[in-house]
Design an enzyme around this catalytic site. Structure first.
Site, PDB file in Angstrom:
ATOM      1  N   ILE A  51       0.819  -1.219   0.000  1.00  0.00           N
ATOM      2  CA  ILE A  51       0.000   0.000   0.000  1.00  0.00           C
ATOM      3  C   ILE A  51       0.853   1.269   0.000  1.00  0.00           C
ATOM      4  CG2 ILE A  51      -1.707   1.296   1.346  1.00  0.00           C
ATOM      5  CD1 ILE A  51      -2.967  -1.428   2.076  1.00  0.00           C
ATOM      6  N   GLU A  52       1.770   1.430   0.916  1.00  0.00           N
ATOM      7  CA  GLU A  52       2.775   2.499   0.913  1.00  0.00           C
ATOM      8  C   GLU A  52       2.213   3.925   0.895  1.00  0.00           C
ATOM      9  OE1 GLU A  52       6.206   1.833  -1.617  1.00  0.00           O
ATOM     10  OE2 GLU A  52       5.611  -0.257  -1.927  1.00  0.00           O
TER      11      GLU A  52
END
Length: 289
Positions: free
Chosen positions: A51-52
């Protein structure tokens, strides 16, 4: 996929989602169902959540992300027995790129976390001087922090880079490559002076470079230098079997789950004797001695 399964390997989906949307429990449920249905249809073995996105600690997104990981794991384990749910995290839990996640809660909720121990330069550079993609001491300090949080080492997989960065030098003196100041994300130095290059490309540069492959003792990382067709100096920093093996030794000593890489296509599988030797050495480096 069938070949991977014949070798006992899992093949998993890639999962990304807007954190703004998952605050809604109904949206989370719908997203999980969509991914689960796709995994079943394609005979997949789980999902890797990459996701980051930035999250503030104790925010609605912070709790929603932890809930998403927990709910995804529960659903996949129930619907696909033996499936694997994993989550990618930065090299350190110290809010890297504003990712202030509930790391211990996420670790408890999934099968393991893949620690992306690369692209560490924004947290390292105080001056606009080129350095390693994943310097030894800084990389391992990230794992120390995760473990001190109470996360079981068996929930951590060390991710290492099979690529490096080619930097354009404003000045190259005594193996120090400096470049012009250009603010980037509230930092002094910009990534605009660099380009990502796979290991196979770097190996082809080694013999034709000005320097050959050099070794930085402080950062325990290799690098090389060359001059382009315009007469501009470059410095290329990367990881090789020597630097990876040093970091992989930490995995065995501290009982981490294992070692992984980003990514396998960065090696040369052309079949030449030299390429075979170089690629085999990189794979062997992932096995802690």
């Amino acid at each position: 996929m069938c070949y991977a399964h014949s070798k006992g390997s899992r093949v998993v989906l890639h999962g990304d989602v807007s954190l703004k949307k998952i605050v809604d429990p109904a949206y989370r449920a719908a997203w999980i169902k969509e991914k689960l249905d796709l995994a079943k249809k394609q005979y997949m073995d789980g999902i890797n959540m990459d996701i980051e996105q930035g999250v503030k600690k104790a925010s609605a997104k912070y709790y929603a992300l932890t809930a998403l990981v927990k709910e995804t794991t529960e659903k996949f384990h129930k619907e696909i027995p033996g499936s694997q749910v994993t989550f990618d995290v930065a090299w350190s839990p110290r809010c890297i790129n504003n990712r202030c996640y509930n790391y211990s809660g996420i670790a408890d909720s999934c099968d393991f976390m893949f620690v992306m121990s690369y692209d560490e330069w924004p947290q390292m550079w105080k001056k606009c001087i080129v350095g390693a993609n994943a310097p030894y001491d800084q990389t391992l300090s990230g794992y120390d922090k995760y473990i001190r949080m109470g996360i079981n080492p068996k929930k951590l997989v060390m991710g290492v880079p099979w690529y490096g960065y080619d930097y354009t030098c404003l000045d190259l003196t005594a193996h120090v490559c400096s470049f012009a100041k250009f603010p980037f994300q509230m930092l002094l130095c910009s990534s605009a002076v660099r380009s990502q290059v796979p290991y196979k490309t770097i190996m082809n540069q080694g013999n034709s470079s000005l320097s050959g492959i050099l070794w930085n003792k402080a950062q325990k990382a290799p690098y090389l230098e060359y001059k382009d067709s315009h007469g501009t100096y470059h410095q290329v920093w990367f990881d090789n079997p020597r630097s990876i093996s040093l970091k992989a030794a930490y995995v065995k000593k501290h009982g981490l789950r294992g070692v992984g890489m980003w990514n396998a296509n960065c090696l040369d599988y052309s079949g030449s004797a030299v390429a075979q030797e170089q690629s085999q050495a990189m794979w062997e480096a992932l096995k802690p001695k």
